[in-house]
Design an enzyme around this catalytic site. Structure first.
Site: not given
Ligand code: PLP
Length: 910
Positions: A72, A124, A199, A224
């Site tokens: 951890r 998002y 992000d 992604k």
């Molecule tokens: N940020 C963006 C732009 C996303 O498209 C996503 C998920 O689709 C996330 C954050 C969240 O990521 P996760 O699904 O890996 O938790």
């Protein structure tokens, strides 16, 4: 397209190879794809020289005081990964966690209650969800702002208050571009303690490295592009600041969401091919975007020449990415396209080697409510494409076949190519109307005419205060609001029913900067902004008193909260066909009119495309029967909900602590069962409510609601058994009434007989509770006498106010006339009304010719416009774009107002 790494940064996180700098051979840093493919950490040499980083699938490590003891807190596979991610992100530090959301969670834990966050308004959906959670549970204020325009962020940056600014660029799914560099600079200058967080999921470190543009923390959903194969969930966080890294590393260890060794291995493997995949994916994206754009679909992709802020994107990123979206103009058509593809998989998420197709509004962004989606301009028909590494020709072939199968494109023999086909009737009508210039889509430059019903409590008043269910229904006596644009810099109100009150304000002199501004589309928090209320009172209302002051305060409060971006200049005129202050919900219908006009003008709500034209083939407005929703429901639920939320805000300004029942009836119409509950009121629409005719009679005795409610309270204290018995009986009355209204087997005659008996019974209980009044009893006796024999009960608080008499369908008109005359003779004011009809109505903006015709008819016969009679109005008419409709509205006789309004065109109802 491959970007080169800034040599300064590359040196800091470089590999030990190639050879050190020497006088004969200058040292050259590697380029991005080389860095990606080369996973080496000079501080962690493998004892066997393994080519691939081993998976240390171990929770614990033996010994004391070594580099690793418990996974951890640290794991060698993870250390390799974090070193690698930092290297390719031009960052000093990296942390890897269980998902993109876990990464954001770690970052948001930097915040403390009272901190303010500025976030984009097109983020998002999961980010919005977590921010909302922080707002309700973490005491954090979140402002959603249009970050595509750096100046709209400025008013929200407050030194000492703003702690975090959360950006995403390009946004998903509309690919809006945010100037990360400009906003970071503004934030550092104005609130040096604030942290800029980006992000970066849509771009990956290959195409954009926001730390180089002033961001403090960057995170990616490594689910992604970084991993690239949709075979793991992961999140990465990078930063240069040691203090932030230390704080976040502490949190990762404390909460235990670090990435597991196996997933670290997979992510490390995926990262090696990041540049290669991205190059292929974005090259194909460019082809797909151009193909759709040339077909005439509105296409969102930063690679297209007309993409807004394209130059900003080119400055901060080195590629356009592999996500694009396009609009078809028709949600059902989009659904057919998505359902017709074969190679493009229907799936949420993006960044995978396989191509994906989705409809954000029903998939990835479904967690954002429809009204907010509409307010943020997210089209319901939007299709998102996430391009993979398949052969570009196969991908375009498959998309083309889906467009053909769905009927979106058709072969044009003359042009010898596929062209965009005309879509649904709605789409065609929309395009035709817009072409003819009949419908002006700029809402702030058109008039809006709205109306909302009053309400009666049919059963359960007083008992409702003590937890019994009450039934309230709309009444077709309505408040009307007409918003007419002005072409000066003033906003004005004319409340005909409040002593013909008229007032105008210089827009720029209103207290725009008082209180905490809400961002566009943001819901109002539970509590009113007292600072703003005080400022309005002091600066705009100091010389106004009584009802006019309250109504103006509600108007200006909502005007400022909803209108910061546009500051629209217009006049709002209101009139009501229902008695004001008689307990029939006049204030809630006023509030609903005010806020729906404001939301329409400020584009806080949008109406769907025009309803299909009438099948009769005539231009005449559809016949208007004010008794049921049948066939005329048009305003979507999500729009109604947003109006209702704001109507509740206006009601709070007017009454302090309203129940919410009156505004819900004013907006949704029909009938509503309302029960008070410790965890918040329960309101259920009575779906099958059947319209009933009533005679409402105003006793003209002013009510004192507080006194009446207190009286029942003290009776309950002194005679609990009696009062509890009464409450139980009233609960069975409301239960019985709901059953009767919902029973399809019950004949109309049986229903009316049941309602009549329940009305009499409920009134007797109210008499026992001591809330009747001699005038109300006189009304009851008159209606119950021969030859009428009708049932009557008081409605609302009692002690005065109104009584409601049920009028059977077959009750003849002359008897009703004679009953009304008898009541008038006793100095009462009777109003025949239908109960349970439509809620909020908006005069259709899609039929201007009818409107123009009506305006022409209401002008004086000579063609001259008669000046308004309202005191003080003459001085402002020059400020109006076209005051004709407004003059007709204000002059209309109150008895013919409803009919006149109906005749103006097609009303669209909730
Ligand atoms: N940020 C963006 C732009 C996303 O498209 C996503 C998920 O689709 C996330 C954050 C969240 O990521 P996760 O699904 O890996 O938790």
């Amino acid at each position: 397209m491959a970007p080169t790494i800034d040599p300064k940064v590359a040196t800091a996180h470089d590999l030990p190879t190639p050879d050190p700098e020497s006088p004969v051979r200058a040292r050259k840093p590697y380029r991005f794809s080389t860095l990606c493919a080369t996973v080496e950490n000079p501080e962690m040499k493998d004892q066997y020289g393994s080519s691939s980083v081993p998976i240390y699938q171990s929770a614990t490590f033996k010994g004391v005081g070594n580099a690793y003891d418990y996974s951890r807190s640290g794991n060698p596979t993870r250390s390799h990964l974090e070193h690698h991610i930092a290297k390719i992100s031009s960052a000093a530090h990296a942390l890897t966690v269980a998902s993109g959301m876990a990464a954001l969670d770690i970052i948001l834990r930097i915040l403390k209650p009272g901190d303010e966050v500025i976030a984009g308004d097109d983020l998002y959906g999961g980010t919005n969800r977590l921010l909302s959670y922080m707002r309700t549970n973490g005491g954090v204020t979140v402002h959603h702002v249009d970050t595509t325009n750096p100046t709209s962020v400025l008013p929200f940056i407050k030194a000492g208050k703003t702690r975090m600014v959360l950006l995403e660029s390009p946004t998903n799914p509309l690919l809006k571009i945010v100037d990360i560099a400009a906003i970071s600079k503004d934030v550092k200058e104005r609130a040096p303690d604030a942290i800029v967080v980006v992000d970066n999921t849509m771009m990956s470190p290959y195409l954009q490295r926001p730390l180089e543009h002033g961001a403090d923390i960057v995170y990616d959903s490594a689910t992604k592009y970084l991993s690239g194969h949709h075979d793991l969930m992961a999140g990465v966080i990078t930063c240069n600041r040691d203090d932030l890294h230390k704080q976040m590393a502490f949190t990762v260890n404390a909460v235990g969401n670090a990435l597991a060794p196996n997933d670290c291995f997979l992510l490390l493997r995926g990262t090696k091919t990041l540049a290669l995949r991205m190059d292929r994916q974005q090259a194909t994206s460019d082809l797909v975007a151009t193909y759709l754009h040339e077909l005439g679909f509105t296409t969102h992709y930063p690679g297209l020449a007309d993409h807004p802020n394209r130059d900003v994107h080119a400055r901060i990123a080195s590629g356009n990415g592999a996500v694009l979206s396009f609009e078809t103009g028709d949600k059902e058509l989009s659904e057919r396209i998505v359902g017709s593809t074969r190679l493009w998989g229907i799936s949420v998420s993006f960044g995978c080697v396989n191509s994906l197709i989705s409809m954000p509004c029903v998939m990835s962004h479904a967690s954002i409510d429809a009204a907010t989606r509409a307010a943020r301009g997210l089209p319901e028909d939007l299709i998102r494409l996430c391009v993979g590494i398949e052969d570009p020709i196969d991908l375009i072939d498959d998309l083309e076949q889906a467009l053909i199968d769905a009927g979106a494109i058709a072969f044009d023999a003359q042009l010898n190519k596929y062209t965009r086909a005309m879509q649904s009737t709605n789409d065609q009508l929309n395009q035709a109307v817009q072409k003819l210039g009949l419908y002006d889509p700029r809402p702030d430059e058109q008039e809006w005419f709205v109306s909302a019903p009053g309400k009666v409590i049919l059963f359960g008043e007083h008992a409702v205060v003590h937890g019994v269910t009450a039934i309230a229904a709309s009444v077709d006596l309505r408040c009307y609001g007409l918003a007419t644009p002005r072409n000066d810099s003033k906003v004005s109100v004319h409340f005909s029913d409040i002593d013909n009150f008229y007032r105008e304000w210089d827009i720029e002199k209103l207290p725009w900067s008082a209180g905490t501004p809400l961002a566009a589309g943001e819901d109002h928090p539970d509590a009113l902004d007292q600072v703003l209320m005080d400022a309005i009172n002091a600066e705009a209302l100091s010389d106004i008193s009584g009802h006019a002051r309250h109504a103006s305060l509600a108007f200006l409060y909502c005007y400022i909260q909803l209108g910061r971006d546009r500051k629209p200049a217009f006049n709002l005129a209101t009139r009501a066909t229902l008695p004001v202050g008689a307990g029939l919900g006049s204030s809630a219908s006023f509030s609903s009119c005010v806020v729906s006009a404001l939301l329409l003008i400020n584009r806080g709500i949008t109406l769907p495309p025009p309803p299909a034209p009438s099948t009769t083939g005539t231009d005449a407005p559809a016949p208007h029967v004010h008794v049921s929703h049948q066939g005329r429901r048009f305003v979507p639920q999500s729009v109604a909900e947003r109006i209702n939320k704001w109507a509740f805000v206006s009601e709070k300004v007017l009454h302090g602590n309203p129940s919410g029942i009156d505004n819900s009836v004013a907006v949704f119409g029909g009938a509503l069962a309302y029960t008070k509950h410790p965890s918040g009121p329960k309101m259920e629409q009575i779906q099958s409510f059947k319209s009933l005719k009533f005679l409402l009679t105003n006793s003209k005795i002013p009510r004192d609601t507080k006194k009446m409610v207190a009286g029942v309270g003290s009776l309950k204290a002194s005679e609990p058994e009696l009062v509890d018995g009464v409450f139980k009986a009233i609960q069975s009355i409301t239960d019985e009434a709901r059953r009767a209204l919902a029973d399809p087997e019950l004949s109309r005659h049986e229903l009316l007989a049941a309602m009549s008996a329940l009305i009499t019974e409920n009134h007797q209980h109210l008499v026992t509770l001591g809330v009747s009044h001699p005038t109300l009893e006189a009304i009851r006796t008159t209606a119950a006498a021969e030859p009428f024999k009708l049932s009557t009960k008081l409605t609302g608080a009692g002690g005065g106010g109104c009584a409601v008499t049920l009028v059977p369908d077959d009750f003849d008109a002359s008897s009703l006339e004679s009953l009304m005359q008898q009541l008038i003779n006793q100095t009462f004011v009777p109003y025949p009304a239908a109960i349970g009809g439509s809620g909020l109505g908006i005069l259709s903006p899609y039929s201007p010719p009818q409107l123009a015709q009506a305006q022409a008819q209401t002008a004086a016969p000579s063609g001259q416009v008669t000046p308004p009679q309202t005191p003080g109005l003459a001085s402002v008419d020059s400020g109006h774009a076209d005051p004709l409709l407004r003059i007709a509205f204000e002059k209309q006789n109150i008895d013919s107002l409803a009919k006149w309004a109906d005749g103006l065109g097609r009303w669209l109802y909730v």
